[in-house]
Each structure stands twice: as structure tokens, then as C-alpha cells.
Design a protein around this motif. Structure first.
Motif, short mmCIF file in Angstrom:
data_model
loop_
_atom_site.label_atom_id
_atom_site.label_comp_id
_atom_site.label_asym_id
_atom_site.label_seq_id
_atom_site.Cartn_x
_atom_site.Cartn_y
_atom_site.Cartn_z
N GLN A 1 -11.57 5.22 -2.98
CA GLN A 1 -10.61 4.41 -3.74
C GLN A 1 -9.21 4.01 -2.90
O GLN A 1 -8.82 2.74 -3.00
N LEU A 2 -8.73 4.73 -2.12
CA LEU A 2 -7.73 4.62 -1.28
C LEU A 2 -8.07 3.47 -0.29
O LEU A 2 -7.39 2.43 0.09
N ILE A 3 -9.04 3.55 0.37
CA ILE A 3 -9.64 2.78 1.38
C ILE A 3 -9.79 1.39 0.74
O ILE A 3 -9.45 0.08 1.53
N ARG A 4 -10.73 1.38 -0.34
CA ARG A 4 -10.88 0.18 -0.94
C ARG A 4 -9.70 -0.68 -1.48
O ARG A 4 -9.60 -1.73 -1.37
N ARG A 5 -8.60 0.01 -2.05
CA ARG A 5 -7.39 -0.53 -2.35
C ARG A 5 -6.87 -1.15 -1.06
O ARG A 5 -6.32 -2.31 -1.24
N TRP A 6 -6.66 -0.45 -0.07
CA TRP A 6 -6.12 -1.02 1.17
C TRP A 6 -6.68 -2.33 1.72
O TRP A 6 -6.11 -3.25 1.86
N LEU A 7 -8.13 -2.41 1.65
CA LEU A 7 -8.73 -3.47 1.87
C LEU A 7 -8.79 -4.50 0.98
O LEU A 7 -8.53 -5.75 1.38
N LEU A 8 -8.49 -4.28 -0.23
CA LEU A 8 -8.27 -5.37 -1.31
C LEU A 8 -7.10 -6.16 -0.96
O LEU A 8 -7.07 -7.37 -1.10
N LEU A 9 -5.94 -5.03 -0.93
CA LEU A 9 -4.71 -5.75 -0.48
C LEU A 9 -4.80 -6.53 0.51
O LEU A 9 -3.95 -7.67 0.39
N SER A 10 -5.28 -6.20 1.61
CA SER A 10 -5.05 -6.97 2.70
C SER A 10 -5.82 -8.27 2.64
O SER A 10 -5.18 -9.44 3.01
N SER A 11 -6.76 -8.37 1.86
CA SER A 11 -7.72 -9.54 1.68
C SER A 11 -7.16 -10.55 0.80
O SER A 11 -7.14 -11.87 1.10
N ALA B 1 -5.06 6.73 -10.99
CA ALA B 1 -6.47 5.84 -11.03
C ALA B 1 -6.21 4.81 -12.18
O ALA B 1 -6.85 4.06 -11.96
N ASP B 2 -5.22 4.79 -12.91
CA ASP B 2 -4.83 3.74 -14.08
C ASP B 2 -4.40 2.66 -13.31
O ASP B 2 -4.83 1.41 -13.41
N ALA B 3 -3.07 2.54 -12.68
CA ALA B 3 -2.46 1.52 -12.30
C ALA B 3 -2.79 0.98 -10.89
O ALA B 3 -2.96 -0.17 -10.68
N HIS B 4 -3.31 1.96 -9.79
CA HIS B 4 -3.43 1.70 -8.78
C HIS B 4 -5.11 1.45 -8.25
O HIS B 4 -5.48 0.33 -7.58
N PHE B 5 -5.78 2.34 -8.89
CA PHE B 5 -7.24 2.14 -8.64
C PHE B 5 -8.03 1.35 -9.71
O PHE B 5 -9.39 0.87 -9.62
N PHE C 1 0.82 -1.18 0.14
CA PHE C 1 -0.19 0.20 -0.03
C PHE C 1 0.69 1.03 -0.04
O PHE C 1 0.30 2.23 -0.53
N THR C 2 2.04 1.27 0.45
CA THR C 2 3.06 2.26 0.61
C THR C 2 3.41 2.61 -0.69
O THR C 2 3.52 3.87 -1.12
N TYR C 3 3.28 1.86 -1.92
CA TYR C 3 3.51 2.24 -3.42
C TYR C 3 2.22 3.28 -3.86
O TYR C 3 2.47 4.23 -4.62
N THR C 4 1.08 2.77 -3.22
CA THR C 4 -0.10 3.84 -3.45
C THR C 4 0.05 5.25 -3.14
O THR C 4 -0.05 6.15 -3.59
N LEU C 5 0.48 5.22 -1.49
CA LEU C 5 0.75 6.39 -1.01
C LEU C 5 1.71 7.14 -1.80
O LEU C 5 1.73 8.44 -1.78
N GLN C 6 2.99 6.41 -2.18
CA GLN C 6 3.92 7.06 -2.90
C GLN C 6 3.30 7.85 -4.24
O GLN C 6 3.54 9.06 -4.60
N ALA C 7 2.57 6.99 -4.88
CA ALA C 7 1.73 7.51 -6.13
C ALA C 7 0.86 8.80 -5.66
O ALA C 7 1.02 9.75 -6.59
N LEU C 8 0.39 8.94 -4.74
CA LEU C 8 -0.44 9.99 -4.28
C LEU C 8 0.26 11.02 -3.89
O LEU C 8 -0.05 12.09 -4.41
#
Length: 461
Positions: A318-328, A180-184, A112-119
């Protein structure tokens, strides 16, 4: 001491009176006509007002004030150097943004840190133009003897900084291989169309907001009344066209999402959303034309703030959804590895053949946004709905005093007991509206509270 008490009492009384007058103004100004009804004569006068407003002498004086202000501030020059540095590094930052998406192909390397870096990279990419605008607006205030027009331009530049940054951030969000393209995992067609539509909105909305602010802060509302009314119509038209392109059925920005998810709220209530866009444009345009310019500008400003709130909620979702998805998905991968290891141990002990032991590759499941658990998805939606409601209350709280005028509109009367006596009590339009709103919130709560209880109980099992 008695004198101090009297002064304190008088000050409190004065504060109460000021508060009452402020509430009265908010209630009455909203429903008062602030301009005359538009006519052909006023329309014909618009070109003259535009030429006078854009006269060459004003802009020459503005440039001279800006050059003189550069002598009085070295800190602002460092700010311009920062803007230049960000521009020069924009290609490198964009490449770093793309690199964050290359780690998302496998769950074992995804974080998820990669998504935060992208943000973070997206935030930085949107900074140069707003920073340049903010530094220039502040710089104009440092002139030795700035004129009224220079001061108005300074305020106008500062006012458009936040809207400019929001729009640029949304455009950077939609970059190819970006957040939006790569992460979401947004549809590439949607991101491409949204990027273009936001660019068109910037070209019309930001200049309109800039010139409106100049007129207001230069004390030219009465002199350039028709010009300011024209600018407001342009702003209204720009946002209405943007939302029409957003939900246009044939080739709209969101048409791929409507086709992919016909059961979504957007698809099921498509006609309702289209009706809202049309009725909002028609009502505000009529208000502007018949002279309720203050009312229209007040509503338009709050509509725009609501749009920013919606985009912010989408980003948080989208941020919370990706975090939950990655965890699951990580938990699913861990369980798969444990099952495979257990099967391998059982097979080894049964066959007692060490040659059979070896490295067995685990196929990592692909990341699929649809695989998010129903419980987490429901809870996320509920939290976003609550956050959206609080945000809407904060944005539209200024309108509440104006709505109290509906308490003066009696629809019918009923008999009730007041102070032990039977009296005739009027039922106002405000009472009916409040009752309908309460019923709506009750229905929404009745539909979602069981889901919340179910989620909590499942967590305890």
C-alpha cells in the motif's frame, strides 16, 4: 602447536556431531507424539489444574516481588513516565494523524511525506500498552529474590510484547480518517470490521500465549499438560475464527472487496481460501487431541508468523502503491497544465487580444487508486511475490529437516547409471514433492518473466 591443532580438530569434530544431533532432533521430534491421547479423565482434571495454576498465593508473591523491584531501578520508573506521557498525548497524536489526511484532497497539496507522517503517528499510537508490558516484564527481573513463578511471568510478559504491538498497530491502522482510510482509501466497512475482529483476537490470543509461556518457563508442562493443551486449542480456535470472519461470504470483513472486485485472486479462489482455513483448523486440532502437541505448536507458531508476514507485505504494498500513484498523477497534472498553457499561448497569438489573457484554473484530477499504470502494478506485484517467497523460506526453514523423512518413503524404482554401473534407484516421496514444487515455480516464472522483460523494455523507450 601440535597440541593446539589436536584441540582444534577435536572441537571441530564435536561441533559437527552437535550439528548432526541437532538436525536429527529436528527431523525426529516433529513426527513424535509428545503427549498422551486426550481422554475424559484428562478433561475432567482441567478445572483442578486451572485452579492450582491461578492460586492466590502465587499472584500475591508476584505482586510483592514487583513492589520490591521498584526500589532497585529508577530507569524503569522513567519508562513508566514515558508510557503515561504517550497515553496523555494520544488524543493529540490522533488529531495530528487526522490532519495529515486533509492535505490529500488536491494533488497540488498532496505529498508522500504526509503518508509517512501518518505511518509514524500510527506507530506511536500503538506503543503505550506494549511498552508498559515490556517495562513490567523487565522490572520483575530486578527483584531481590524472584521466585520461579515471578521469573516465568516476566518471560511471558516479554514474549507477548511483539504480538501485542502488531495487533494494536493493525487496529490503529484501521482508525477512521487514519492511514488505511484517508491515505490507502480502504473501504470504511472493511476497516471497521477488521478493527473489531482484531480486538476479539487480542482478547483470546494474547492471554493464551501469556499463560503458555508461563507454563513452559516454570517447568510445569507435565503437571499442567491438559491445561496447556486447552490453551493451545483456544489459540487455534481464535485464529481460525478470525480468518473465517475475514473471508465469510455474507458479512465477512473482506466481503465488500469481493463484491467490488469479482475478478480478484481473493474472489476467484474464495472456496480455496475457505478450504485452507477449515483444513488448517481440523488438522491441527486432531494433532493436539491425539498427542502430537509439539508438532501442532510448531506448525501453529509458524502459521502465526506467516500471518504477520502477510500483513507486513500488505502494508509495504500500500505504501509503494500510493507513492507510485501520487507520482503518476503529478505527471498527469503537469502535462495537463503544459497543454493548457500551450493552448492559451496559441489562442493569444492568434487573436492578439490581451483582454482574453487571464488566470485559467486547472481542474485537478481526483486521486483514483484504479488508475495506477499496469506496468508499475505488475512490477510491484512481482517484487512483493519475491519478497513473500523469501520471507516464507525464512519462516519455514526450520521445517525442512523434518521433511527429509519423506526421502525414506519409496514410491517406485527406476533404472539408472551410478558410477558407470546400472543400478536400481528408488524414487521417493520427497523427490516427487520437489519435482511438483519445481514445476509450480517454473509455471509462475513463465507467466511473470515476460511481464518483467516488457516493463524493462518500455523503460528503455
Amino acid at each position: 602447536i601440535r597440541s593446539l591443532d589436536n584441540v582444534n580438530f577435536t572441537a571441530n569434530k564435536l561441533q559437527d556431531v552437535v550439528s548432526e544431533y541437532r538436525t536429527l532432533l529436528k527431523k525426529q521430534l516433529f513426527w513424535m507424539r509428545s503427549s498422551s491421547v486426550i481422554s475424559w479423565e484428562s478433561i475432567n482434571s482441567i478445572p483442578g489444574h486451572v485452579l492450582e495454576f491461578l492460586s492466590k498465593d502465587k499472584w500475591i508473591d508476584l505482586f510483592q516481588d514487583f513492589m520490591s523491584s521498584l526500589k532497585n531501578s529508577q530507569i524503569r520508573i522513567l519508562g513508566y513516565m514515558l508510557v503515561l506521557f504517550l497515553w496523555l498525548k494520544s488524543a493529540q497524536i490522533k488529531q495530528l494523524l487526522i490532519e495529515t489526511g486533509k492535505h490529500l484532497r488536491k494533488i497540488s497539496t498532496d505529498k508522500f511525506t504526509y503518508t509517512l507522517q501518518a505511518l509514524f503517528y500510527t506507530i506511536v499510537l500503538a506503543l503505550p500498552w506494549p511498552l508498559l508490558t515490556a517495562f513490567t516484564g523487565q522490572q520483575l527481573t530486578l527483584s531481590e529474590a524472584p521466585g520461579d513463578f515471578t521469573q516465568a511471568v516476566s518471560v511471558g510478559l516479554i514474549w507477548i510484547v511483539l504480538p501485542m504491538y502488531f495487533l494494536l498497530f493493525l487496529r490503529k491502522l484501521c482508525l477512521p480518517q487514519g492511514l488505511a482510510d484517508a491515505h490507502f482509501k480502504w473501504n470504511p466497512v472493511v476497516t471497521q470490521r477488521l478493527n473489531k475482529a482484531l480486538g476479539r483476537l487480542m482478547i483470546t490470543f494474547l492471554p493464551a500465549l501469556f499463560f503458555t509461556t508461563i507454563i513452559i518457563n516454570n517447568g510445569l508442562e507435565a503437571k499442567h499438560e491438559e491445561f496447556s493443551r486447552l490453551i493451545m486449542i483456544v489459540t487455534l480456535l481464535a485464529f481460525s475464527l478470525f480468518f473465517y470472519r475475514l473471508i465469510k461470504p455474507e458479512d465477512g470483513i473482506l466481503s465488500p472487496l469481493i463484491q467490488e472486485s469479482p475478478d480478484s485472486v481473493l474472489a476467484r479462489y474464495y472456496n480455496f481460501w475457505l478450504f485452507l482455513v477449515v483444513i488448517q483448523f481440523v488438522v491441527l486440532l486432531i494433532l493436539i487431541l491425539i498427542g502430537y502437541v509439539y508438532t501442532a505448536s510448531f506448525l501453529l507458531r509458524h502459521f502465526i508468523q506467516t500471518v504477520w508476514l502477510i500483513f507486513a507485505l500488505i502494508l509495504v504494498h500500500q505504501l509503494i502503491r500510493r507513492w507510485l500513484l501520487l507520482s503518476s498523477r503529478r505527471l498527469a497534472l503537469k502535462a495537463a497544465i503544459e497543454r493548457r498553457q500551450a493552448a492559451l499561448a496559441e489562442k493569444t497569438s492568434r487573436e492578439d487580444d490581451e483582454s482574453e489573457q487571464g488566470t485559467i484554473e486547472i481542474s485537478e484530477p481526483e486521486i483514483d487508486l484504479v488508475s495506477l499504470s499496469n506496468e508499475s502494478n505488475k512490477l510491484l506485484k512481482i517484487l512483493l511475490i519475491l519478497g513473500g517467497l523469501f520471507g516464507l523460506v525464512g519462516i519455514w526453514a526450520e521445517v525442512l529437516p523434518a521433511l527429509t523423512i519423506f526421502d525414506d518413503v519409496s514410491l517406485w524404482h527406476r533404472t539408472g547409471i551410478v558410477d558407470g554401473e546400472e543400478k536400481i534407484i528408488p524414487v521417493s516421496l520427497g523427490d516427487v514433492s520437489l519435482g511438483l514444487l519445481t514445476a509450480l515455480l517454473t509455471i509462475i516464472g513463465a507467466r511473470h518473466i515476460p511481464s518483467i522483460i516488457e516493463i524493462v523494455l518500455l523503460q528503455q523507450v
